[in-house]
Design a protein around this motif. Sequence first.
Motif, mmCIF file in Angstrom:
data_model
loop_
_atom_site.group_PDB
_atom_site.id
_atom_site.type_symbol
_atom_site.label_atom_id
_atom_site.label_comp_id
_atom_site.label_asym_id
_atom_site.label_seq_id
_atom_site.Cartn_x
_atom_site.Cartn_y
_atom_site.Cartn_z
ATOM 1 N N GLU A 219 31.308 17.320 24.159
ATOM 2 C CA GLU A 219 31.394 17.387 22.689
ATOM 3 C C GLU A 219 30.057 16.987 22.057
ATOM 4 N N ASP B 285 38.308 10.566 23.366
ATOM 5 C CA ASP B 285 39.571 10.666 22.631
ATOM 6 C C ASP B 285 39.907 9.381 21.903
ATOM 7 N N CYS C 288 43.120 6.013 19.913
ATOM 8 C CA CYS C 288 43.370 4.622 19.519
ATOM 9 C C CYS C 288 42.862 4.307 18.107
ATOM 10 N N ASP D 1 28.113 21.747 28.810
ATOM 11 C CA ASP D 1 29.244 21.999 29.723
ATOM 12 C C ASP D 1 28.758 22.024 31.160
ATOM 13 N N LEU E 224 34.942 22.522 35.850
ATOM 14 C CA LEU E 224 33.859 21.682 36.401
ATOM 15 C C LEU E 224 33.414 22.172 37.783
HETATM 16 C C1 LIG Z 1 47.009 9.327 19.631
HETATM 17 C C2 LIG Z 1 46.569 8.441 20.763
HETATM 18 C C3 LIG Z 1 46.569 7.079 20.584
HETATM 19 C C4 LIG Z 1 46.146 6.247 21.610
HETATM 20 N N1 LIG Z 1 46.167 4.899 21.401
HETATM 21 C C5 LIG Z 1 45.775 4.080 22.385
HETATM 22 C C6 LIG Z 1 45.768 2.682 22.180
HETATM 23 O O1 LIG Z 1 46.153 2.191 21.125
HETATM 24 N N2 LIG Z 1 45.340 1.882 23.185
HETATM 25 C C7 LIG Z 1 44.919 2.403 24.386
HETATM 26 O O2 LIG Z 1 44.542 1.631 25.270
HETATM 27 N N3 LIG Z 1 44.913 3.733 24.601
HETATM 28 C C8 LIG Z 1 45.325 4.578 23.639
HETATM 29 N N4 LIG Z 1 45.290 5.926 23.854
HETATM 30 C C9 LIG Z 1 44.813 6.435 25.154
HETATM 31 C C10 LIG Z 1 43.279 6.453 25.214
HETATM 32 O O3 LIG Z 1 42.775 7.224 24.146
HETATM 33 C C11 LIG Z 1 42.823 7.042 26.545
HETATM 34 O O4 LIG Z 1 43.487 6.394 27.599
HETATM 35 C C12 LIG Z 1 41.323 6.858 26.723
HETATM 36 O O5 LIG Z 1 40.630 7.561 25.723
HETATM 37 C C13 LIG Z 1 40.903 7.362 28.109
HETATM 38 O O6 LIG Z 1 39.516 7.257 28.255
HETATM 39 P P1 LIG Z 1 38.739 8.323 29.135
HETATM 40 O O7 LIG Z 1 37.330 7.880 29.173
HETATM 41 O O8 LIG Z 1 39.453 8.570 30.392
HETATM 42 O O9 LIG Z 1 38.873 9.681 28.312
HETATM 43 P P2 LIG Z 1 38.236 10.033 26.899
HETATM 44 O O10 LIG Z 1 38.069 8.847 26.058
HETATM 45 O O11 LIG Z 1 39.008 11.163 26.326
HETATM 46 O O12 LIG Z 1 36.798 10.560 27.266
HETATM 47 C C14 LIG Z 1 36.604 11.730 28.015
HETATM 48 C C15 LIG Z 1 35.313 12.357 27.558
HETATM 49 O O13 LIG Z 1 34.964 13.406 28.461
HETATM 50 C C16 LIG Z 1 34.526 14.521 27.728
HETATM 51 N N5 LIG Z 1 34.720 15.718 28.535
HETATM 52 C C17 LIG Z 1 35.881 16.366 28.798
HETATM 53 N N6 LIG Z 1 35.641 17.410 29.599
HETATM 54 C C18 LIG Z 1 34.306 17.413 29.850
HETATM 55 C C19 LIG Z 1 33.455 18.235 30.617
HETATM 56 N N7 LIG Z 1 33.928 19.296 31.279
HETATM 57 N N8 LIG Z 1 32.151 17.943 30.649
HETATM 58 C C20 LIG Z 1 31.645 16.872 29.975
HETATM 59 N N9 LIG Z 1 32.403 16.062 29.233
HETATM 60 C C21 LIG Z 1 33.716 16.319 29.185
HETATM 61 C C22 LIG Z 1 35.390 14.486 26.479
HETATM 62 O O14 LIG Z 1 34.805 15.253 25.435
HETATM 63 C C23 LIG Z 1 35.426 12.997 26.191
HETATM 64 O O15 LIG Z 1 34.348 12.597 25.393
HETATM 65 C C24 LIG Z 1 45.715 6.798 22.842
HETATM 66 C C25 LIG Z 1 45.714 8.178 23.027
HETATM 67 C C26 LIG Z 1 46.142 8.996 22.007
HETATM 68 C C27 LIG Z 1 46.128 10.494 22.220
#
Ligand SMILES: Cc1cc2nc3c(=O)[nH]c(=O)nc-3n(C[C@H](O)[C@H](O)[C@H](O)COP(=O)(O)OP(=O)(O)OC[C@H]3O[C@@H](n4cnc5c(N)ncnc54)[C@H](O)[C@@H]3O)c2cc1C
Length: 490
Positions: free
Chosen positions: A37, A43, A49, A117, A277
């Motif tokens: 992004e 997210d 969150c 990407d 990927l």
């Molecule tokens: C509405 C909602 C509310 C939530 N509330 C909470 C809360 O209160 N407390 C809590 O602990 N958790 C909460 N969560 C869960 C939390 O958002 C996720 O568990 C957390 O964001 C996971 O982190 P991550 O790094 O795995 O993924 P993400 O934070 O989503 O990061 C993944 C990143 O990888 C990038 N990406 C994806 N594909 C590619 C690619 N092919 N190449 C390069 N980059 C890529 C994405 O753009 C993104 O920036 C909530 C989720 C939702 C949907």
Amino acid sequence: MPDYDFDLGVIGGGAAGLTVTAGASRLGVKTLLVEKEKALGGDCLHYGCVPSKALIKTARVYHLLRKTRVYGLPEASIGEVDFRDIALRIQSVIETIQKHDSPERFCRLGAGVEFGDPVFVDEHSIRLNGNIHSAKKWVIATGSSPSYPPFEGLTETPFITNKEIFSLNHLPSSMIVLGAGPVAIEMAQAFCRLGTRVSVIQRSGQILSREDRDMAETVMDALSKEGVNFYLNSKVLRVKDLGNERMVVITQGDNELKLRAETVLVAMGRKANLDGLGLGDIGVEFDKKGLKLDERLRTTQRHIYAAGDVTGRFLFTHAAGYEGGVVISNAVFHLPRKVNYTLMPWCTYTDPELASIGMNEKAAAEAGIEYTIWTEDFRDNDRALAEGESTGKIKMILNKKGSPVGVQILGLHAGELLGEWVASLNAKVKLSTLAASVHSYPTLSEINKRVAGDVLSTKLFSDKVRKGLKLFFNFKGRACKGEGNRQDHP
Ligand SMILES: Cc1cc2nc3c(=O)[nH]c(=O)nc-3n(C[C@H](O)[C@H](O)[C@H](O)COP(=O)(O)OP(=O)(O)OC[C@H]3O[C@@H](n4cnc5c(N)ncnc54)[C@H](O)[C@@H]3O)c2cc1C
């Protein structure tokens, strides 16, 4: 030994990827962070969150404005919600936090940040914007996306997910929420409070299905009283676009019901972001839920690690951070550290909040362990009464040795109250220490001390102790012959 461009490559700039990147680059590891992004944060910051908690606060303020009489205040005259103003507030909170997640900050820490990407071209290299970047080790931290069940008509019907819900240009008059997990239930309450007519459809007989039934039902009761309609044990048959409205046809037992609403929110689980990927071509195995990993978070290519939602385990930001730390131990320090989720806490930010750590009753029963349950109600907590928010309880599960294996708190600020248990259970603090520690009065946290004290008071105020004291010190026993003064919980 091949000469790679980087020591470590991280794909995904969300909670997990940023934790690994910050930690590794501060340790002098030459790190490349790749994000698809336009901005870092993932997210949690943009669609999870942060916006959800900002929305929940706004909805709570609006809700309290309608309850001013309960607090001895004059009735407040309140206008209707303009969701564009709420969306602006949410965006400003995101922008403030975004500064912590800027590429400049990561550059200052020593990491290279690239947007685009990426595709793996071999086990150590990606192609990104026409260039090849190689790294000795990689971390996949690409998060998850909403998954859409294959309901008839869903793809032809406009619906929203967590990606759209925080930037709507008006408040929907009505909303059907498909799913009853934490995201669905938090949004159902928030929108209901803002003035949307909300219906929640759940396949099973309980909302928040991971939680104990008694706790989940209290949350459901609270939401029902505020006006959320629940359809439990309901199967979605089809979804249809009616132009100005959407129709969701469900079955409940033998009955077929046709529900109509302006908006349909799909919140029925998540799928890992792993497509595109090129992982299949380099021998990294995965399915819809996530990557195939060992206990050290290594994929089927051992120099490629994973953290965050792609693991398919605990989909929380703090779990992503924890897993990021485990990856650093293994990939940077070469310490064979394994993940251990026994004390992974979580919280659903409804009002009342529902927070958990360790085993609940359901998990203890499934594990087949002997356990006892200890509870204390918020209606016996002076602060909760003063706040006018006395719904809920704390529920502690003890194993047969009398040690706590899990705690759930349902009530005002439960997520914050759980912090004391997070520290106590991790440090294996004795219940007697917690019970003897002086807590400020009047605080909600006294409920933690009190439930610990319950366990000890059954021993301390036993007949055996009373008889012993009488024997040694010749105490004369009860001063009142009636039952009126009798206290079960001294
Ligand atoms: C509405 C909602 C509310 C939530 N509330 C909470 C809360 O209160 N407390 C809590 O602990 N958790 C909460 N969560 C869960 C939390 O958002 C996720 O568990 C957390 O964001 C996971 O982190 P991550 O790094 O795995 O993924 P993400 O934070 O989503 O990061 C993944 C990143 O990888 C990038 N990406 C994806 N594909 C590619 C690619 N092919 N190449 C390069 N980059 C890529 C994405 O753009 C993104 O920036 C909530 C989720 C939702 C949907």
